[in-house]
Design a protein around this motif. Structure first.
Motif, PDB file in Angstrom:
ATOM      1  N   LEU A   6       0.811  -1.215   0.000  1.00 49.84           N
ATOM      2  CA  LEU A   6       0.000   0.000   0.000  1.00 49.84           C
ATOM      3  C   LEU A   6       0.845   1.268   0.000  1.00 49.84           C
ATOM      4  O   LEU A   6       0.384   2.314  -0.449  1.00 49.84           O
ATOM      5  N   GLU A   7       2.048   1.193   0.527  1.00 49.67           N
ATOM      6  CA  GLU A   7       2.907   2.373   0.697  1.00 49.67           C
ATOM      7  C   GLU A   7       4.337   2.049   0.254  1.00 49.67           C
ATOM      8  O   GLU A   7       5.044   1.304   0.921  1.00 49.67           O
ATOM      9  N   GLN A   8       4.721   2.613  -0.874  1.00 52.76           N
ATOM     10  CA  GLN A   8       6.030   2.305  -1.447  1.00 52.76           C
ATOM     11  C   GLN A   8       6.878   3.545  -1.718  1.00 52.76           C
ATOM     12  O   GLN A   8       7.885   3.469  -2.419  1.00 52.76           O
ATOM     13  N   SER A   9       6.483   4.678  -1.164  1.00 53.03           N
ATOM     14  CA  SER A   9       7.169   5.934  -1.477  1.00 53.03           C
ATOM     15  C   SER A   9       8.640   5.936  -1.058  1.00 53.03           C
ATOM     16  O   SER A   9       9.447   6.664  -1.640  1.00 53.03           O
ATOM     17  N   GLN A  12      12.863   4.178  -3.429  1.00 50.50           N
ATOM     18  CA  GLN A  12      14.117   4.677  -4.011  1.00 50.50           C
ATOM     19  C   GLN A  12      15.137   5.020  -2.926  1.00 50.50           C
ATOM     20  O   GLN A  12      16.332   4.777  -3.094  1.00 50.50           O
ATOM     21  N   ASP A  13      14.664   5.576  -1.817  1.00 47.73           N
ATOM     22  CA  ASP A  13      15.572   5.891  -0.705  1.00 47.73           C
ATOM     23  C   ASP A  13      16.125   4.620  -0.074  1.00 47.73           C
ATOM     24  O   ASP A  13      17.302   4.571   0.309  1.00 47.73           O
ATOM     25  N   LEU A  14      15.303   3.590   0.034  1.00 44.74           N
ATOM     26  CA  LEU A  14      15.767   2.323   0.594  1.00 44.74           C
ATOM     27  C   LEU A  14      16.794   1.668  -0.327  1.00 44.74           C
ATOM     28  O   LEU A  14      17.779   1.103   0.146  1.00 44.74           O
ATOM     29  N   LEU A  15      16.573   1.782  -1.619  1.00 47.51           N
ATOM     30  CA  LEU A  15      17.547   1.243  -2.571  1.00 47.51           C
ATOM     31  C   LEU A  15      18.862   2.014  -2.476  1.00 47.51           C
ATOM     32  O   LEU A  15      19.945   1.406  -2.479  1.00 47.51           O
ATOM     33  N   ALA A  16      18.783   3.320  -2.365  1.00 49.93           N
ATOM     34  CA  ALA A  16      20.005   4.127  -2.216  1.00 49.93           C
ATOM     35  C   ALA A  16      20.744   3.757  -0.936  1.00 49.93           C
ATOM     36  O   ALA A  16      21.977   3.675  -0.927  1.00 49.93           O
ATOM     37  N   ALA A  17      20.007   3.509   0.142  1.00 49.20           N
ATOM     38  CA  ALA A  17      20.636   3.105   1.400  1.00 49.20           C
ATOM     39  C   ALA A  17      21.357   1.772   1.235  1.00 49.20           C
ATOM     40  O   ALA A  17      22.490   1.606   1.692  1.00 49.20           O
ATOM     41  N   LYS A  18      20.705   0.829   0.570  1.00 56.55           N
ATOM     42  CA  LYS A  18      21.326  -0.485   0.340  1.00 56.55           C
ATOM     43  C   LYS A  18      22.585  -0.337  -0.498  1.00 56.55           C
ATOM     44  O   LYS A  18      23.621  -0.937  -0.207  1.00 56.55           O
TER      45      LYS A  18
END
Length: 104
Positions: A6-9, A12-18
């Motif tokens: 339901l919430e995927q905003s 992109q930030d999580l991918l950048a963190a990884k």
């Protein structure tokens, strides 16, 4: 972080963190149970013959930022069902099912 069907905003930030070498932990993969009222999730779970909670968690586990996912299970039966998510994520890899669910 919060990330679910339901919430995927934050994706992109999580991918950048990884990519920066950080471990990503998702704590709201079930959105406090709200994902279990999602018609696309329920329909996909029925079509695939799996538990909706396992599918919701599998969809998060399979994201490219490779998160550790906190399920929030509070009963033994919830924990057992949630444990099916890892095997389900693996079996759905490359099928397009998770992508379709996350876009619904």
């Amino acid at each position: 972080a919060t990330y679910n069907c339901l919430e995927q905003s934050a994706g992109q930030d999580l991918l950048a963190a990884k990519e920066a070498g950080l471990e990503v932990i998702v704590k709201e993969a079930m959105a406090n149970g709200r994902v279990l009222r999602s018609p696309p999730l329920l329909a996909a779970a029925e079509r695939l013959g799996c538990a909706p909670d396992a599918l919701a968690l599998a969809a998060v586990v399979q994201q490219p930022f490779e998160p550790l996912v906190l399920s929030g299970a509070v009963t033994p039966s919830q924990a057992e069902s949630n444990c099916e998510a890892m095997a389900l994520a693996e079996s759905l890899r490359g099928t397009g099912e998770v992508e379709a669910l996350m876009e619904a």
